[in-house]
Design an enzyme around this catalytic site. Structure first.
Site, short mmCIF file in Angstrom:
data_model
loop_
_atom_site.label_atom_id
_atom_site.label_comp_id
_atom_site.label_asym_id
_atom_site.label_seq_id
_atom_site.Cartn_x
_atom_site.Cartn_y
_atom_site.Cartn_z
N ASP A 495 43.97 30.96 18.73
CA ASP A 495 44.86 30.43 19.53
C ASP A 495 44.70 29.05 20.34
O ASP A 495 43.53 28.80 20.21
CB ASP A 495 45.11 31.80 20.36
N ASN A 981 50.11 37.96 22.47
CA ASN A 981 50.62 37.33 21.29
C ASN A 981 49.69 37.30 20.16
O ASN A 981 50.22 36.98 19.09
CB ASN A 981 51.17 36.16 21.80
#
Length: 1339
Positions: A495, A981
């Site tokens: 990420d 997420n």
């Protein structure tokens, strides 16, 4: 497109101007790419009303196209089923046949009516039905109280070794064929199952604890006529919920009203897309006006009809039916579970999806049983060994059948043992040998491996060099079975926000009038006290200080400096509030917040705004500017402009944007402009000469260039996020003419956006450059060094982020994932390469040309949706036609298209692609035949790249990318992230690493390993991962070797005992061999072995490659270990046998017991010498383990062969003084020494000579190749939007389109009493006030 009231007088408006749709999660500015939830112009002022009986009712397939009827009337839309257009990805066209089954409006929810919602059922199987709407209870744990035992045993017996041991235990329980006691295998088997079950139970208890914490979070639910304090798990579909500032949204809810103007609600979606910039949601105007009290909310009986639960985060289609009217709904009306309410005192929502039906939970994925490559290989090897053992037993059984008659004739006293036939006796002998040779797959190896995995996990927990002191976060191995996988990782999926960056944006530098102002040095000019004390509005959190710049500002003599800070205070969409006599800025993006705060500290304070004015405090003087127009930002324009009338009456246009669009709109290019451009973008220190050769890539010669005039580093070189600032004064007549054109464009019914863009562009010309700003998106400590080291380890790093492309690319350069000499391929180029991949005999991506170019890919989620076809278990993003304006093309786009065409032509020449596109095929036939092939081509292309950046991807897309690489390359993947997420990606990867960061603990709770910082990943992989892999490989190789060396003797002995299954060794030797005599050294190898130190592992990351290539344990290594063990057993047995034939008298060892002791002692010493040879990390503990092993043998054999135990049980302890008699004979000891020497010296010679020869051969090959002199180096054509071959734009801005309309229409501004002001004061039942004042729940 924001417009001020001056351009569109209220008297001339046919109706309220529609404002843009609110951004969906993850939408940070590319509204032209992903205009989520927008109808034809994005309805906000008056919502879409679909009157009952008008058009088709919902639930008849895909959502229908909406057309505006007439301007000026109530906003009515009729729904017409037409072709698809993307709601989440415009321009994506695909067949909707598969979508129809899943996107029908089958989800009906009625407010405040649990009985109505409970009546819906769904069929599970046959006649079994269950409730259609799930509760809000979350269960992520794998086991329950009742399912733990059966499910865990089911998982454990997926291991072939456990099935093999179970079979042997069953055979051992049969007396006729049993050669060993039944408990000799059953007890270790139970221990092994218990150890693994305990480990799984501990891991699952952590998930149960996390689930309880989430399910027990408090919330306020409308019960009767008041809001009651309840828990998240008590929520049901159809409930009305009250949320306050900083609350986390407990379910997917339709926003009904809020205390903000026009029922806006600001949310932070950091747990969904990792972004900290605020998004806004807006309630329908009808609910905003009607639901003004709790009494009205309690009587609210509206029915929502919408699509079934799905994983599409940026998409929602439905309608609200209330009072015989229907109102359209989109993603802009929905609050998603996991969002956090910000800058909104109170809001109210209707639960649409609860629990596992919510979009974030649909994206979280399931818990996968993760198995390492070595574990899977061991399953196969167990099968190979079992088949081999069965074959050997068959041969021995046949041998018994052929020799039994002769055996009985010579040994007639044996004939009465069994009276059955030869075939029956051979059958029993087969099973007896199978039990006897079952120890070739030693259960002790699997038991020891559990302790080894546990020990290596503890070493990770104890590593103080991976302890992050600022947040008190130590490294932690939450999974104890994946340590060796850490040493085999080939792909890292990371990420961006919060993982590579600190999620903190700071004002770092600026360039004004060609001069760069950076932060003053700590040791020289930086003052000890706060330099902004003179400014009562200053924000104490701003760390930037430059004394020279501050002096220029306060003297107020430099017009450029004055206009620079004035522009930052005026040209933005920030909202301001006053709290406790302090100004609080509410920014839609962290970039704008940082810029406005910097202007505030330097004396240009943004105080307030109305629909058509903005008030600024300029160095103590309050000035009010009339806002004539706001020309909003979007990713095509890459700029934002504000047209204002100054208090003096003059009109001025202030513009900020990307350097590539600002510089081409300047009035002139002088010294100031060139100096600013030099400061903005790093020009490399060479002149580029291009030599084109026919049918080849251009060759580039680099010549030195004079050094830069300025001493400071360029903004791009420091990877700062830049914006250029410019302005122009506008004459009154020019403005009047422009205002008339703007009014006409804003009233168009078709191509309005294109017309407005042309009008905006007309005004944004002949600008005067003021300077540039540079904002630092701070990386975490050590990120560039870590990525550089990991790349040297042959690890490919992909960045998967929900952020926009410019921001992600900027971070890519900052962390040195991307470099200036890389050829960055974008979607059009990738598509051309993939289209021609299979037309070129599938060898395009293996050509030598690719190896000569450093490639990088930059793609977005829409492009990935076209690739991730076979892996999606639901249809791709629902697409829908809207009345789209024709695409607007910037004036400079034609030149960029020419540059792109030239670039693509050169790419085609380089890679051998046809210049013309391949002939079009039938779309359906092409889709069905090439989707999987296109996936494979994409993975092949991406694997050749040094870096891959995927922007604007959803959580599920992250997981699908990981699955795609695993599917086609069968490599070990690692995913690292810090937010909710990233959970699906972490679960899907072979190894999941969670960072304990600012986004909560969701990623940590679903990860296999926990770290405090990204930089610790380097030590986790290169040190602990590599050590674990080396240790477990050596452990397995040595264990197989010693098992074969000790047990194959039984096969050779069977050839001399009539194939009767008689064991050679003493029973106690067999029982204690793997328990005491050979366990400690091999356990030391598994826990403490090091081929190189930790420092050397980090200094030489190339050593990591052996794990990626499976060099230390594979089929060939296994065969070598087996062959080595067999040879050792042959030497030990036959050397002893041949010498014993010529012995007699007291020194003879030809009897069974003496012979067995000699062979056993030779075997033990041979494998001890082997472990001495393979250990590289010698410590006192290592010596102690070897001495203890030999000592245990001496003690236990003396005990088991003692006279007093023989008297107690002669059958159990038959070897009376056998070892003592052997050891006391020097001639027998020489036989043992001879066997050990023959086993040791040849192996030692091979291990010394072979590496020396290999190294010599490598040197000779290197000398033959000679030094390679690179005369020409390739200079890839730059990014298609870059204007200069030697310059990289550092523009990045996380703003989005839409906020300007809210300002100019007054929607976002506070005026009069709020819609829900009455509700806020009475929303909580008096009895629950004390509970509501309790501390806020943890994230």
């Amino acid at each position: 497109m924001g417009t001020g009231p001056a351009q569109t007088p209220r008297s001339t408006r046919a109706g309220p101007e529609p404002s843009p749709a609110p951004p969906g999660p993850g939408d940070t500015g590319d509204s032209d790419v992903t205009q989520e939830g927008s109808g034809p112009a994005g309805i906000r002022g008056g919502e879409t009303v679909i009157r009952a009986g008008m058009g088709d009712s919902p639930g008849r397939g895909a959502p229908e196209r909406r057309h505006k009827a007439q301007p000026g009337r109530a906003r009515k839309y009729e729904w017409r089923p037409e072709g698809p257009t993307s709601m989440g990805s415009l321009g994506q066209r695909e067949d909707l046949q598969d979508e129809d089954r899943n996107s029908a409006f089958t989800w009906k929810v009625q407010a405040n009516n649990r009985a109505y919602n409970r009546q819906f059922k769904e069929k599970v199987i046959l006649c079994w039905q269950r409730k259609k709407y799930k509760t809000n209870v979350i269960r992520t744990a794998k086991y329950s109280f009742f399912s733990f035992l059966p499910l865990n045993l089911y998982e454990q017996f997926h291991r072939v070794s456990n099935l093999f041991f179970l079979l042997i235990i069953i055979l051992q329980s049969i007396p006729d064929i049993s050669t060993l006691p039944w408990f000799s295998l059953s007890t270790p088997m139970v221990c092994l199952l218990f150890i693994r079950a305990t480990r799984d139970l501990v891991d699952d208890m952590g998930r149960h604890k996390s689930d309880r914490a989430i399910n027990n979070r408090p919330c306020q639910i409308l019960m009767g006529k008041s809001f009651k304090q309840k828990k998240w798990q008590d929520l049901c579909v159809g409930d009305v919920v009250c949320l306050r500032k900083d609350n986390i949204v407990p379910a997917d809810m339709l926003l009904l009203a809020s205390t903000e103007p026009s029922s806006l609600c600001y949310v932070e979606t950091v747990d969904i897309d990792g972004e900290t910039n605020l998004k806004f949601r807006q309630a329908l105007m009808v609910t905003h006006k009607e639901l003004a009290t709790i009494k009205k909310m309690a009587s609210f009986q509206g029915t929502v009809t919408c699509e079934a639960p799905n994983s599409r985060m940026h998409h929602f289609v439905g309608c609200l039916e209330w009072n015989d009217k229907k109102y359209s709904l989109d993603i802009g009306n929905l609050l998603l579970r996991g969002c956090r309410i910000r800058n909104t005192d109170t809001c109210y929502g209707l639960v649409i999806y609860a629990g596992f039906d919510t979009k974030i939970m649909k994206n979280c994925g399931k818990i996968h049983l993760k198995r390492t490559k070595l574990d899977l290989l061991m399953n196969k090897l167990v099968v190979v060994i079992f088949i081999s053992v069965v074959l050997v037993c068959l041969v021995l059984a046949f041998g018994f059948g052929f020799s039994v008659k002769e055996l009985k004739d010579h040994h007639y006293y044996l004939s009465g043992v069994r009276g059955s036939s030869v075939a029956a006796e051979s059958f029993f002998v087969f099973w007896s040998f199978l039990i006897l040779l079952s120890v070739t797959i030693p259960m002790s190896m699997f038991i020891l491996s559990e302790f080894i995995y546990l020990g290596n996990s503890v070493f990770i927990d104890w590593d103080v060099q991976m302890y992050y002191k600022p947040q008190d976060v130590p490294a932690k191995a939450r999974s104890t079975s994946l340590n060796d996988h850490l040493g085999q990782v080939e792909y890292i999926f990371s990420d961006k926000t919060g993982t590579l960056t600190q999620n903190i944006l700071t004002f770092n530098k600026c360039c004004i009038n060609g001069r760069v102002y950076g932060p003053d040095s700590e040791t020289t000019t930086r003052p000890k006290e706060n330099p902004y004390l003179w400014n009562k509005f200053a924000d104490g959190k701003l760390l930037f200080h430059n004394a020279a710049l501050l002096h220029l500002v306060r003297t107020n003599r430099d017009e450029a400096v004055r206009e620079f800070w004035r522009l930052l205070a005026i040209c933005h969409t920030v909202m301001v509030r006053e709290s406790h006599h302090q100004l609080l800025y509410q920014a839609a993006s962290p970039d704008e917040g940082a810029l406005v705060t910097a202007a505030r500290n330097f004396g240009y304070v943004f105080l307030s705004r109305t629909q058509d004015t903005i008030t600024i405090m300029e160095l103590g003087e309050e000035r009010v500017y009339q806002v004539l127009a706001i020309m909003d930002f979007n990713s095509t324009r890459k700029r934002m402009s504000v047209l204002v009338r100054k208090p003096e009456g003059t009109i001025c246009l202030y513009t900020k944007g990307a350097d590539t669009v600002i510089f081409e709109r300047l009035h002139r290019r002088g010294a100031v402009e060139f100096a600013t451009e030099e400061a903005l973008a790093w020009r490399r220190g060479f002149t580029v000469l291009v030599k084109l050769v026919s049918n080849s890539w251009p060759q580039v010669i680099r010549l030195p260039r004079p050094p830069r005039v300025l001493g400071l580093q360029a903004f791009a070189q420091e990877t700062l996020r830049t914006l250029c600032l410019a302005y122009r004064e506008v004459a009154e007549d020019i403005y009047e003419d422009w205002q008339q054109r703007h009014q006409e464009a804003s009233l168009l019914l078709q191509n309005r956006a294109q017309a407005l863009q042309q009008v905006y562009n007309k005004m944004e010309q002949n600008l005067r450059l003021l300077g540039a700003t540079a904002i630092e998106d701070r990386l975490q400590d050590g990120v560039p060094e870590t990525i550089k080291c990991l790349k040297k380890s042959n690890i490919k790093i992909w960045v998967l982020t929900g952020d926009k492309q410019e921001t992600a690319v900027n971070i890519g350069f900052a962390c040195e994932l991307l470099s200036e000499n890389m050829l960055i391929l974008e979607e059009k180029e990738i598509s051309r390469i993939l289209e021609t991949y299979w037309e070129n005999s599938n060898n395009l991506l293996t050509r030598e040309s690719l190896s000569q170019v450093k490639l990088a890919l930059v793609i977005n989620g829409d492009f990935l949706d076209k690739l991730l076809v076979s892996l999606r278990k639901e249809p791709r993003a629902l697409v829908q036609n809207v009345n789209m304006d024709e695409a607007w093309q910037e004036p400079g786009q034609s030149r960029r298209d020419f540059l792109y065409a030239r670039r693509l032509s050169l790419l085609c020449r380089r890679f051998g692609l046809p210049l013309a596109a391949p002939p079009a095929q039938d779309s359906r036939a092409r889709r069905s035949s090439s989707e999987v092939l296109q996936e494979r081509a994409f993975v092949d292309l991406a694997s050749k790249c040094q870096a891959v950046i995927c922007c604007r991807v959803t959580p599920k897309q992250k997981a699908l990318i990981v699955a795609l690489v695993k599917k086609y390359h069968q490599v070990v993947t690692l995913a690292i992230g810090d937010g909710a997420n990233d959970i699906n990606m972490i679960k899907t990867a072979d190894v999941g690493v969670g960072l304990a960061g600012q986004e909560g603990m969701q990623a940590v709770q679903n990860s296999d390993f926990v770290l405090g910082q990204f930089c610790f990943l380097q030590r986790l992989l290169l040190v602990h991962g590599r050590w674990s892999y080396v240790r477990i490989c050596k452990f397995l190789r040595y264990f197989f070797y010693k098992s074969m060396a000790s047990m194959m003797v039984q096969v050779w002995f069977a050839c001399y005992n009539g194939f009767t299954g008689q064991p050679l060794y003493e029973g106690w030797f067999l029982a204690l061999f793997n328990l005491l005599y050979s366990t400690l050294p091999v356990l030391y190898i598994g826990l403490f072995e090091q081929d190189v130190s930790a420092e050397q592992s980090l200094e030489k990351p190339e050593l990591y490659v052996v794990g990626q290539k499976d060099e230390l344990f594979n089929y060939w290594v296994f065969v070598q270990a087996i062959a080595h063990g067999v040879i050792t057993s042959l030497v030990n047995f036959f050397m002893t046998l041949w010498i014993s034939r010529d012995t007699a008298g007291p020194a003879s060892f030809s009897d069974h017991q003496s012979f067995a002791v000699v062979v056993a002692l030779s075997c033990l010493l041979s494998i001890t010498m082997e472990v001495i040879l393979i250990i590289k990390y010698w410590t006192a503990l290592c010596v102690a383990t070897i001495l203890l092993s030999l000592g245990f043998y001496a003690i236990m054999t003396t005990t088991t062969q003692s006279f007093w135990l023989f008297r107690v049980s002669p059958k159990t302890f038959p070897f009376l003084y056998a070892d003592l008699s052997v050891v006391s004979s020097p001639s027998i000891l020489l036989v043992v020494l001879l066997s050990v020497s023959i086993n040791t010296f040849p192996v030692l010679a091979l291990r010394v000579i072979f590496p020396a020869l290999k190294e010599l051969r490598a040197k000779e090959e290197k000398v033959e190749e000679g030094p390679s002199e690179e005369i020409f180096t390739m200079e890839p054509l730059p990014h298609v939007h870059r204007e200069s071959r030697a310059r990289r734009s550092s523009y990045a801005f996380s703003h989005r389109e839409g906020y300007a309309n809210l300002i100019t229409q007054g929607t976002i501004l506070r005026r009069g009493p709020g819609v829900s002001s009455d509700i806020a004061s009475e929303s909580l039942d008096p009895s629950d006030e004390e509970a509501a004042s309790s501390p806020k729940e943890s994230h």
